[in-house]
Design a protein around this motif. Structure first.
Motif, PDB file in Angstrom:
ATOM      1  N   GLU A 180      26.618  56.618  38.427  1.00 27.73           N
ATOM      2  CA  GLU A 180      26.078  56.682  37.073  1.00 27.73           C
ATOM      3  C   GLU A 180      26.380  55.402  36.308  1.00 27.73           C
ATOM      4  OE1 GLU A 180      26.934  60.272  34.821  1.00 27.73           O
ATOM      5  OE2 GLU A 180      27.418  61.310  36.695  1.00 27.73           O
ATOM      6  N   ALA A 181      27.562  54.846  36.496  1.00 28.33           N
ATOM      7  CA  ALA A 181      27.976  53.662  35.741  1.00 28.33           C
ATOM      8  C   ALA A 181      27.406  52.369  36.302  1.00 28.33           C
ATOM      9  CB  ALA A 181      29.499  53.580  35.706  1.00 28.33           C
ATOM     10  N   LEU A 182      27.058  52.359  37.587  1.00 29.11           N
ATOM     11  CA  LEU A 182      26.581  51.135  38.228  1.00 29.11           C
ATOM     12  C   LEU A 182      25.171  50.764  37.766  1.00 29.11           C
ATOM     13  CD1 LEU A 182      27.785  51.736  41.897  1.00 29.11           C
ATOM     14  CD2 LEU A 182      28.581  49.919  40.368  1.00 29.11           C
ATOM     15  N   PRO A 183      24.812  49.482  37.859  1.00 26.23           N
ATOM     16  CA  PRO A 183      23.451  49.056  37.528  1.00 26.23           C
ATOM     17  C   PRO A 183      22.470  49.224  38.687  1.00 26.23           C
ATOM     18  CG  PRO A 183      24.799  47.145  38.012  1.00 26.23           C
ATOM     19  CD  PRO A 183      25.717  48.340  38.094  1.00 26.23           C
ATOM     20  N   VAL A 184      22.910  49.887  39.744  1.00 28.73           N
ATOM     21  CA  VAL A 184      22.072  50.096  40.928  1.00 28.73           C
ATOM     22  C   VAL A 184      22.141  51.553  41.362  1.00 28.73           C
ATOM     23  CG1 VAL A 184      22.325  47.717  41.762  1.00 28.73           C
ATOM     24  CG2 VAL A 184      23.981  49.455  42.469  1.00 28.73           C
ATOM     25  N   THR A 185      21.130  51.986  42.097  1.00 33.97           N
ATOM     26  CA  THR A 185      21.156  53.302  42.726  1.00 33.97           C
ATOM     27  C   THR A 185      21.480  53.118  44.204  1.00 33.97           C
ATOM     28  OG1 THR A 185      18.764  53.246  43.132  1.00 33.97           O
ATOM     29  CG2 THR A 185      19.515  54.310  41.106  1.00 33.97           C
ATOM     30  N   GLY A 214      22.409  24.977  42.842  1.00 37.12           N
ATOM     31  CA  GLY A 214      22.433  24.500  44.217  1.00 37.12           C
ATOM     32  C   GLY A 214      22.509  25.640  45.217  1.00 37.12           C
ATOM     33  N   GLU A 215      22.528  25.296  46.484  1.00 40.50           N
ATOM     34  CA  GLU A 215      22.530  26.314  47.535  1.00 40.50           C
ATOM     35  C   GLU A 215      23.925  26.873  47.743  1.00 40.50           C
ATOM     36  OE1 GLU A 215      21.697  26.247  52.266  1.00 40.50           O
ATOM     37  OE2 GLU A 215      19.943  25.871  50.990  1.00 40.50           O
ATOM     38  N   TRP A 216      24.007  28.198  47.800  1.00 42.98           N
ATOM     39  CA  TRP A 216      25.271  28.871  48.062  1.00 42.98           C
ATOM     40  C   TRP A 216      25.490  28.978  49.569  1.00 42.98           C
ATOM     41  CZ3 TRP A 216      26.136  33.645  44.385  1.00 42.98           C
ATOM     42  CH2 TRP A 216      25.930  33.243  43.060  1.00 42.98           C
ATOM     43  N   PRO A 217      26.727  29.106  50.032  1.00 42.90           N
ATOM     44  CA  PRO A 217      26.980  29.350  51.451  1.00 42.90           C
ATOM     45  C   PRO A 217      26.413  30.705  51.883  1.00 42.90           C
ATOM     46  CG  PRO A 217      28.975  28.647  50.325  1.00 42.90           C
ATOM     47  CD  PRO A 217      27.977  28.970  49.263  1.00 42.90           C
ATOM     48  N   ALA A 218      26.109  30.813  53.156  1.00 44.71           N
ATOM     49  CA  ALA A 218      25.533  32.045  53.693  1.00 44.71           C
ATOM     50  C   ALA A 218      26.568  33.158  53.759  1.00 44.71           C
ATOM     51  CB  ALA A 218      24.959  31.790  55.086  1.00 44.71           C
ATOM     52  N   LEU A 219      26.079  34.389  53.650  1.00 43.99           N
ATOM     53  CA  LEU A 219      26.869  35.602  53.871  1.00 43.99           C
ATOM     54  C   LEU A 219      26.430  36.237  55.186  1.00 43.99           C
ATOM     55  CD1 LEU A 219      26.586  36.894  50.215  1.00 43.99           C
ATOM     56  CD2 LEU A 219      28.708  36.125  51.307  1.00 43.99           C
ATOM     57  N   LEU A 220      27.272  37.136  55.709  1.00 46.61           N
ATOM     58  CA  LEU A 220      27.000  37.751  57.007  1.00 46.61           C
ATOM     59  C   LEU A 220      26.614  39.224  56.912  1.00 46.61           C
ATOM     60  CD1 LEU A 220      29.856  36.128  59.121  1.00 46.61           C
ATOM     61  CD2 LEU A 220      27.485  35.378  58.867  1.00 46.61           C
ATOM     62  N   GLY A 221      26.425  39.711  55.692  1.00 43.88           N
ATOM     63  CA  GLY A 221      26.019  41.105  55.532  1.00 43.88           C
ATOM     64  C   GLY A 221      26.237  41.572  54.118  1.00 43.88           C
ATOM     65  N   TYR A 222      25.744  42.780  53.831  1.00 51.20           N
ATOM     66  CA  TYR A 222      25.843  43.354  52.490  1.00 51.20           C
ATOM     67  C   TYR A 222      25.440  44.820  52.543  1.00 51.20           C
ATOM     68  CZ  TYR A 222      20.770  42.474  52.556  1.00 51.20           C
ATOM     69  OH  TYR A 222      19.441  42.447  52.900  1.00 51.20           O
ATOM     70  N   ASN A 223      25.650  45.517  51.442  1.00 49.55           N
ATOM     71  CA  ASN A 223      25.190  46.895  51.293  1.00 49.55           C
ATOM     72  C   ASN A 223      23.843  46.889  50.571  1.00 49.55           C
ATOM     73  OD1 ASN A 223      28.408  46.968  50.767  1.00 49.55           O
ATOM     74  ND2 ASN A 223      27.793  48.743  51.956  1.00 49.55           N
ATOM     75  N   ARG A 224      22.871  47.596  51.119  1.00 50.94           N
ATOM     76  CA  ARG A 224      21.549  47.647  50.482  1.00 50.94           C
ATOM     77  C   ARG A 224      21.554  48.679  49.359  1.00 50.94           C
ATOM     78  NH1 ARG A 224      16.719  47.826  54.396  1.00 50.94           N
ATOM     79  NH2 ARG A 224      16.707  45.557  54.014  1.00 50.94           N
ATOM     80  N   VAL A 225      21.122  48.271  48.183  1.00 51.27           N
ATOM     81  CA  VAL A 225      21.027  49.130  47.008  1.00 51.27           C
ATOM     82  C   VAL A 225      19.683  48.875  46.346  1.00 51.27           C
ATOM     83  CG1 VAL A 225      23.533  49.150  46.636  1.00 51.27           C
ATOM     84  CG2 VAL A 225      22.113  47.394  45.519  1.00 51.27           C
ATOM     85  N   ALA A 226      19.380  49.615  45.297  1.00 52.68           N
ATOM     86  CA  ALA A 226      18.143  49.425  44.545  1.00 52.68           C
ATOM     87  C   ALA A 226      18.481  49.254  43.072  1.00 52.68           C
ATOM     88  CB  ALA A 226      17.204  50.610  44.740  1.00 52.68           C
ATOM     89  N   MET A 227      17.765  48.379  42.408  1.00 50.44           N
ATOM     90  CA  MET A 227      18.009  48.118  40.992  1.00 50.44           C
ATOM     91  C   MET A 227      17.624  49.324  40.139  1.00 50.44           C
ATOM     92  SD  MET A 227      19.264  45.023  40.721  1.00 50.44           S
ATOM     93  CE  MET A 227      19.072  44.804  38.943  1.00 50.44           C
ATOM     94  N   LYS A 228      18.435  49.598  39.116  1.00 51.47           N
ATOM     95  CA  LYS A 228      18.071  50.593  38.116  1.00 51.47           C
ATOM     96  C   LYS A 228      17.179  49.939  37.064  1.00 51.47           C
ATOM     97  CE  LYS A 228      22.095  53.693  38.240  1.00 51.47           C
ATOM     98  NZ  LYS A 228      23.301  54.148  37.495  1.00 51.47           N
ATOM     99  N   ASN A 229      16.334  50.732  36.451  1.00 51.04           N
ATOM    100  CA  ASN A 229      15.526  50.243  35.343  1.00 51.04           C
ATOM    101  C   ASN A 229      16.427  49.743  34.223  1.00 51.04           C
ATOM    102  OD1 ASN A 229      13.114  50.890  36.622  1.00 51.04           O
ATOM    103  ND2 ASN A 229      13.017  52.937  35.705  1.00 51.04           N
ATOM    104  N   GLY A 230      16.132  48.571  33.723  1.00 47.43           N
ATOM    105  CA  GLY A 230      16.902  48.020  32.622  1.00 47.43           C
ATOM    106  C   GLY A 230      18.082  47.171  33.044  1.00 47.43           C
ATOM    107  N   ALA A 231      18.466  47.215  34.321  1.00 52.65           N
ATOM    108  CA  ALA A 231      19.570  46.385  34.809  1.00 52.65           C
ATOM    109  C   ALA A 231      19.063  44.976  35.083  1.00 52.65           C
ATOM    110  CB  ALA A 231      20.181  46.990  36.062  1.00 52.65           C
ATOM    111  N   GLY A 232      19.977  44.027  35.126  1.00 53.67           N
ATOM    112  CA  GLY A 232      19.602  42.647  35.354  1.00 53.67           C
ATOM    113  C   GLY A 232      19.925  42.197  36.765  1.00 53.67           C
ATOM    114  N   LEU A 233      18.922  41.654  37.465  1.00 52.76           N
ATOM    115  CA  LEU A 233      19.141  41.074  38.789  1.00 52.76           C
ATOM    116  C   LEU A 233      19.593  39.633  38.594  1.00 52.76           C
ATOM    117  CD1 LEU A 233      18.933  41.248  41.897  1.00 52.76           C
ATOM    118  CD2 LEU A 233      16.558  40.461  41.668  1.00 52.76           C
ATOM    119  N   VAL A 234      20.820  39.343  38.983  1.00 51.27           N
ATOM    120  CA  VAL A 234      21.395  38.015  38.796  1.00 51.27           C
ATOM    121  C   VAL A 234      21.206  37.156  40.032  1.00 51.27           C
ATOM    122  CG1 VAL A 234      23.490  36.737  38.210  1.00 51.27           C
ATOM    123  CG2 VAL A 234      23.072  38.984  37.188  1.00 51.27           C
ATOM    124  N   ALA A 235      21.392  37.746  41.219  1.00 54.81           N
ATOM    125  CA  ALA A 235      21.207  37.028  42.478  1.00 54.81           C
ATOM    126  C   ALA A 235      20.771  38.017  43.544  1.00 54.81           C
ATOM    127  CB  ALA A 235      22.495  36.317  42.904  1.00 54.81           C
TER     128      ALA A 235
END
Length: 251
Positions: free
Chosen positions: A139-144, A175-196
């Motif tokens: 509920e508190a997160l900006p993602v579902t 500039g270009e950030w270093p690569a990552l090797l994985g992440y958790n897939r989530v979905a944006m909530k309405n009204g939240a801001g996608l920063v990266a």
């Protein structure tokens, strides 16, 4: 001037190994923590860091919004929902105690800062064992969150892309950030801001919840998803200081 206070819970694990040598075998146990890069980044930025490894957080993590209010920001990283839900006195002695996931939600609603960092036991996690989907934390997160194993493994590396260069979280991190090797897939909530973003998915999402703010960083703060080039990147410390600072309402 009083330092801002931050609580980090998680980022620890114990490995039990069986060594089989022909007829004979023996076991070894190793305890490890993955918090040092994040803790150093925040301490270097002037934060007063309290760290609770997962086995300590099981008992000591604050139980009420009032207790959490001692901190300007709270971070959960690679610690499953069950660790906070099942206090040892509840699990062993059937004692009624506050729901600490609800405490975090209410702390944010009252003006606190909250950050969830990705890993095998955050968001929904490996085999969906982190189990934050459908909880007060979501509920508190900006993602579902999804209900299934949400890991995206990227052994080939995946480079983050800044989506909102004007956001304070990524100020000075062009500039270009270093690569990552994985992440958790989530979905944006309405009204939240996608920063990266990372791949086609959110990497950093930021949003308001009640009077407070919450940030989702869907990859790791240390290995293995954040490999040495990422944690040694000159922008690493600035990124985490700005994530915590924004969540706490200081930016």
């Amino acid at each position: 001037m009083t330092k801002p206070k931050i609580l980090i819970a998680g980022e620890s694990w114990t490995v039990h190994s069986i060594h089989q040598k022909g007829f004979d075998s023996f076991t070894t146990t190793e305890y490890a923590e993955g918090v040092r890069w994040l803790r150093s980044a925040l301490e270097g930025a002037g934060w007063d860091v309290t760290y609770q490894p997962a086995h300590v957080a099981a008992r000591e993590f604050p139980a009420t919004p009032e207790d959490l209010a001692a901190y300007d920001c709270v971070v959960l990283s690679d610690i499953g929902a069950n660790t906070l839900l099942l206090h040892p006195d509840t699990f062993v002695r059937s004692k009624v105690l506050p729901n600490r996931l609800e405490a975090v939600r209410d702390y944010v609603a009252d003006g606190g800062g909250f950050v969830m960092v990705g890993g095998y036991l955050t968001f929904q996690g490996i085999d969906a064992k982190a189990q934050y989907a459908g909880t007060a934390i979501e509920e508190a997160l900006p993602v579902t969150l999804f209900r299934h194993d949400d890991r995206i493994e990227a052994p080939q590396g995946v480079v983050p892309v800044v989506a909102d260069a004007a956001h304070p979280i990524v100020s000075g991190l062009g500039g270009e950030w270093p690569a990552l090797l994985g992440y958790n897939r989530v979905a944006m909530k309405n009204g939240a801001g996608l920063v990266a973003s990372v791949g086609a998915d959110p990497l950093i999402a930021a949003g308001q919840f009640g009077k407070g703010r919450a940030v989702a960083f869907t990859s790791d703060c240390g290995p293995h998803w954040a490999p040495p080039p990422f944690v040694e990147w000159p922008g690493y410390a600035r990124l985490w200081a700005q994530i915590a600072g924004w969540a706490a309402g200081r930016l």
